[in-house]
Design a protein around this motif. Structure first.
Motif, PDB file in Angstrom:
ATOM      1  N   ILE A   1       0.827  -1.204   0.000  1.00 28.79           N
ATOM      2  CA  ILE A   1       0.000   0.000   0.000  1.00 28.79           C
ATOM      3  C   ILE A   1       0.861   1.254   0.000  1.00 28.79           C
ATOM      4  CG2 ILE A   1      -1.662   1.340   1.351  1.00 28.79           C
ATOM      5  CD1 ILE A   1      -2.797  -1.394   2.311  1.00 28.79           C
ATOM      6  N   VAL A   2       1.878   1.277   0.868  1.00 26.94           N
ATOM      7  CA  VAL A   2       2.743   2.457   0.960  1.00 26.94           C
ATOM      8  C   VAL A   2       3.616   2.594  -0.286  1.00 26.94           C
ATOM      9  CG1 VAL A   2       4.690   3.463   2.227  1.00 26.94           C
ATOM     10  CG2 VAL A   2       2.723   2.537   3.470  1.00 26.94           C
ATOM     11  N   LEU A   3       4.134   1.486  -0.784  1.00 28.99           N
ATOM     12  CA  LEU A   3       4.964   1.549  -1.991  1.00 28.99           C
ATOM     13  C   LEU A   3       4.187   2.153  -3.157  1.00 28.99           C
ATOM     14  CD1 LEU A   3       7.426   0.906  -3.737  1.00 28.99           C
ATOM     15  CD2 LEU A   3       6.612  -1.452  -3.913  1.00 28.99           C
ATOM     16  N   ILE A   4       2.972   1.696  -3.355  1.00 23.46           N
ATOM     17  CA  ILE A   4       2.163   2.220  -4.455  1.00 23.46           C
ATOM     18  C   ILE A   4       1.646   3.625  -4.139  1.00 23.46           C
ATOM     19  CG2 ILE A   4       0.018   1.896  -5.745  1.00 23.46           C
ATOM     20  CD1 ILE A   4       0.490  -1.121  -5.525  1.00 23.46           C
ATOM     21  N   GLY A   5       1.108   3.803  -2.932  1.00 21.57           N
ATOM     22  CA  GLY A   5       0.498   5.080  -2.584  1.00 21.57           C
ATOM     23  C   GLY A   5       1.490   6.216  -2.454  1.00 21.57           C
ATOM     24  N   ASP A   6       2.592   5.986  -1.750  1.00 23.23           N
ATOM     25  CA  ASP A   6       3.584   7.053  -1.601  1.00 23.23           C
ATOM     26  C   ASP A   6       4.306   7.329  -2.913  1.00 23.23           C
ATOM     27  OD1 ASP A   6       2.925   7.442   1.002  1.00 23.23           O
ATOM     28  OD2 ASP A   6       4.811   6.768   1.868  1.00 23.23           O
ATOM     29  N   SER A   7       4.386   6.330  -3.780  1.00 21.97           N
ATOM     30  CA  SER A   7       4.991   6.571  -5.092  1.00 21.97           C
ATOM     31  C   SER A   7       4.119   7.495  -5.936  1.00 21.97           C
ATOM     32  CB  SER A   7       5.214   5.245  -5.824  1.00 21.97           C
ATOM     33  OG  SER A   7       6.256   4.505  -5.231  1.00 21.97           O
ATOM     34  N   VAL A   8       2.794   7.309  -5.877  1.00 23.49           N
ATOM     35  CA  VAL A   8       1.944   8.228  -6.620  1.00 23.49           C
ATOM     36  C   VAL A   8       1.955   9.608  -5.967  1.00 23.49           C
ATOM     37  CG1 VAL A   8      -0.299   7.837  -5.475  1.00 23.49           C
ATOM     38  CG2 VAL A   8      -0.225   8.355  -7.907  1.00 23.49           C
ATOM     39  N   ALA A   9       2.142   9.664  -4.637  1.00 27.27           N
ATOM     40  CA  ALA A   9       2.308  10.958  -3.973  1.00 27.27           C
ATOM     41  C   ALA A   9       3.585  11.648  -4.454  1.00 27.27           C
ATOM     42  CB  ALA A   9       2.344  10.775  -2.458  1.00 27.27           C
ATOM     43  N   ALA A  10       4.627  10.870  -4.703  1.00 26.94           N
ATOM     44  CA  ALA A  10       5.873  11.426  -5.243  1.00 26.94           C
ATOM     45  C   ALA A  10       5.649  11.969  -6.651  1.00 26.94           C
ATOM     46  CB  ALA A  10       6.959  10.360  -5.246  1.00 26.94           C
ATOM     47  N   MET A  11       4.915  11.229  -7.461  1.00 30.81           N
ATOM     48  CA  MET A  11       4.608  11.705  -8.808  1.00 30.81           C
ATOM     49  C   MET A  11       3.815  13.016  -8.753  1.00 30.81           C
ATOM     50  SD  MET A  11       5.697   9.547 -11.248  1.00 30.81           S
ATOM     51  CE  MET A  11       4.547   9.634 -12.616  1.00 30.81           C
ATOM     52  N   TYR A  12       2.936  13.119  -7.779  1.00 31.96           N
ATOM     53  CA  TYR A  12       2.105  14.314  -7.628  1.00 31.96           C
ATOM     54  C   TYR A  12       2.925  15.506  -7.142  1.00 31.96           C
ATOM     55  CZ  TYR A  12      -1.747  17.287  -5.997  1.00 31.96           C
ATOM     56  OH  TYR A  12      -2.608  18.335  -5.798  1.00 31.96           O
ATOM     57  N   THR A  13       3.855  15.242  -6.209  1.00 33.21           N
ATOM     58  CA  THR A  13       4.559  16.320  -5.520  1.00 33.21           C
ATOM     59  C   THR A  13       5.829  16.777  -6.231  1.00 33.21           C
ATOM     60  OG1 THR A  13       3.742  15.492  -3.396  1.00 33.21           O
ATOM     61  CG2 THR A  13       5.653  16.960  -3.335  1.00 33.21           C
ATOM     62  N   LEU A  14       6.601  15.862  -6.741  1.00 33.36           N
ATOM     63  CA  LEU A  14       7.981  16.156  -7.134  1.00 33.36           C
ATOM     64  C   LEU A  14       8.143  16.641  -8.568  1.00 33.36           C
ATOM     65  CD1 LEU A  14       9.730  13.089  -5.451  1.00 33.36           C
ATOM     66  CD2 LEU A  14       9.449  15.395  -4.520  1.00 33.36           C
ATOM     67  N   TYR A  15       7.140  16.413  -9.402  1.00 32.44           N
ATOM     68  CA  TYR A  15       7.289  16.748 -10.810  1.00 32.44           C
ATOM     69  C   TYR A  15       6.460  17.974 -11.173  1.00 32.44           C
ATOM     70  CZ  TYR A  15       9.635  12.283 -11.421  1.00 32.44           C
ATOM     71  OH  TYR A  15      10.529  11.250 -11.311  1.00 32.44           O
ATOM     72  N   ASP A  16       7.033  18.790 -12.045  1.00 30.28           N
ATOM     73  CA  ASP A  16       6.363  20.002 -12.500  1.00 30.28           C
ATOM     74  C   ASP A  16       6.587  20.147 -14.014  1.00 30.28           C
ATOM     75  OD1 ASP A  16       4.971  22.347 -12.582  1.00 30.28           O
ATOM     76  OD2 ASP A  16       6.610  23.581 -11.783  1.00 30.28           O
ATOM     77  N   PRO A  17       5.584  19.948 -14.807  1.00 27.97           N
ATOM     78  CA  PRO A  17       4.193  19.694 -14.400  1.00 27.97           C
ATOM     79  C   PRO A  17       3.985  18.238 -13.991  1.00 27.97           C
ATOM     80  CG  PRO A  17       4.350  19.699 -16.779  1.00 27.97           C
ATOM     81  CD  PRO A  17       5.713  20.061 -16.269  1.00 27.97           C
ATOM     82  N   SER A  18       3.159  18.060 -12.983  1.00 29.40           N
ATOM     83  CA  SER A  18       2.842  16.710 -12.530  1.00 29.40           C
ATOM     84  C   SER A  18       1.703  16.152 -13.371  1.00 29.40           C
ATOM     85  CB  SER A  18       2.421  16.729 -11.062  1.00 29.40           C
ATOM     86  OG  SER A  18       1.810  15.505 -10.708  1.00 29.40           O
ATOM     87  N   PRO A  19       1.788  14.871 -13.717  1.00 25.79           N
ATOM     88  CA  PRO A  19       0.673  14.281 -14.478  1.00 25.79           C
ATOM     89  C   PRO A  19      -0.622  14.205 -13.680  1.00 25.79           C
ATOM     90  CG  PRO A  19       2.218  12.588 -13.750  1.00 25.79           C
ATOM     91  CD  PRO A  19       2.852  13.908 -13.447  1.00 25.79           C
ATOM     92  N   TYR A  20      -0.528  14.444 -12.361  1.00 24.72           N
ATOM     93  CA  TYR A  20      -1.708  14.315 -11.515  1.00 24.72           C
ATOM     94  C   TYR A  20      -2.258  15.660 -11.011  1.00 24.72           C
ATOM     95  CZ  TYR A  20      -0.712   9.309 -11.267  1.00 24.72           C
ATOM     96  OH  TYR A  20      -0.482   8.001 -11.569  1.00 24.72           O
ATOM     97  N   LYS A  21      -1.560  16.777 -11.290  1.00 20.31           N
ATOM     98  CA  LYS A  21      -1.987  18.043 -10.711  1.00 20.31           C
ATOM     99  C   LYS A  21      -3.419  18.407 -11.104  1.00 20.31           C
ATOM    100  CE  LYS A  21       1.471  19.705  -8.278  1.00 20.31           C
ATOM    101  NZ  LYS A  21       1.462  19.520  -6.846  1.00 20.31           N
ATOM    102  N   LEU A  22      -3.775  18.121 -12.329  1.00 20.30           N
ATOM    103  CA  LEU A  22      -5.121  18.447 -12.798  1.00 20.30           C
ATOM    104  C   LEU A  22      -6.007  17.212 -12.881  1.00 20.30           C
ATOM    105  CD1 LEU A  22      -4.239  21.054 -15.582  1.00 20.30           C
ATOM    106  CD2 LEU A  22      -4.919  21.474 -13.207  1.00 20.30           C
ATOM    107  N   SER A  23      -5.529  16.128 -12.312  1.00 19.67           N
ATOM    108  CA  SER A  23      -6.340  14.901 -12.304  1.00 19.67           C
ATOM    109  C   SER A  23      -6.136  14.190 -10.968  1.00 19.67           C
ATOM    110  CB  SER A  23      -5.955  13.998 -13.474  1.00 19.67           C
ATOM    111  OG  SER A  23      -4.560  13.718 -13.455  1.00 19.67           O
TER     112      SER A  23
END
Length: 285
Positions: free
Chosen positions: A21-43
């Motif tokens: 759960i943490v491996l998958i969940g925190d990894s998507v949190a990393a994708m959301y937080t660390l990248y600009d533009p993030s693929p998740y910022k508007l989704s």
């Protein structure tokens, strides 16, 4: 108990479940937080779905061994209302926290250079500013105080356990059949995140928050992880435990007694003299 091979397997299962759960969940949190533009910022719904799928995957992998509690709030609620042995509760909780810690280690292994670049680019320090800590553990969002976050987490975890107890109730004929309950529980987690995740990161699981928080404390984030700003660390531990007991109890006493199948079974057992007290009716082996 600790020399029992099956019990040891259950602890491994609980550890692996939270790790997944943490491996998958925190990894998507990393994708959301660390990248600009993030693929998740508007989704943002995508973040919630991935967290929920992490729960679903964990259940499908480990459910046949331990039942995949993967959450101390679940273990305690099952012990209170559904006959789960109390002697297993603390070992399960420890295994779950260890799973959260190991999951955080794996996420850090994946994203360590990106985390360092993010902090460098934004002039953030791990220990002082808590740079990129949001990848690993929760904190209050804008305008949310720790005490308000406590109330939020009680409500959200109550909803989680209310739903889990409904989905897994043997008397609930509307619950998903066969093995589809894992998907519904994952969707429940995703729905909670989608409707309230910005409040404080929707911990709803002490192990999911404290395991990664402990890792971060040992890996340079220091006091920004423990005790955290405004001593927030205890909120995602105590509030979900309280909320879980409330939500599970609400289902057990406000819904289940009125399910026709449950009422009929209880009446038959009482007539046959098989029920000696109310606790016998509530117990599910």
């Amino acid at each position: 108990m600790f020399t029992n091979r099956q019990f040891f397997g259950e602890l491994i299962s609980e550890c692996l479940a939270v790790m997944i759960i943490v491996l998958i969940g925190d990894s998507v949190a990393a994708m959301y937080t660390l990248y600009d533009p993030s693929p998740y910022k508007l989704s943002y719904w995508g973040v919630c779905i991935v967290w929920g799928l992490g729960v679903t995957i964990a259940i499908y992998i480990t459910g046949s061994v331990s039942g995949t509690h993967a959450n101390p709030a679940v273990s305690i609620s099952l012990a209170l209302y559904r006959g789960f042995p109390w002697k297993k509760v603390l070992p399960y909780c420890v295994a779950q926290v260890m799973g959260g810690l190991i999951g955080a280690i794996l996420v850090y292994t994946l994203y360590q250079p990106v985390i360092d670049h993010y902090n460098l680019a934004h002039h953030l320090d791990r220990a002082i500013d808590g740079g990129a800590a949001g990848v690993f553990f929760t904190h209050p969002g804008e305008f949310v105080t720790p005490m308000h976050a406590f109330a939020d987490e009680v409500i959200l975890t109550a909803l989680l356990l209310f739903g889990i107890f409904a989905v897994t109730c043997e008397y609930n004929t509307q619950a998903p059949q066969a093995n589809s309950s894992a998907l519904i529980i994952g969707l429940l987690v995703a729905s909670i995140g989608a409707c309230a995740g910005y409040l404080e990161g929707w911990a709803i699981n002490p192990a999911r928050d404290f395991g990664p928080r402990l890792f971060c404390f040992l890996s340079g984030w220091k006091y920004s992880a423990l005790p955290g700003p405004d001593n927030f660390w205890w909120v995602p531990i105590i509030a979900p435990l309280c909320g879980g007991v409330i939500g599970a109890g609400a289902y057990q006493f406000l819904v289940r007694p009125f399910i026709p199948r449950y009422a009929a079974t209880a009446a038959q057992q009482a007539t046959a003299g098989q029920v000696t007290d109310h606790e016998d009716i509530l117990h599910i082996p």
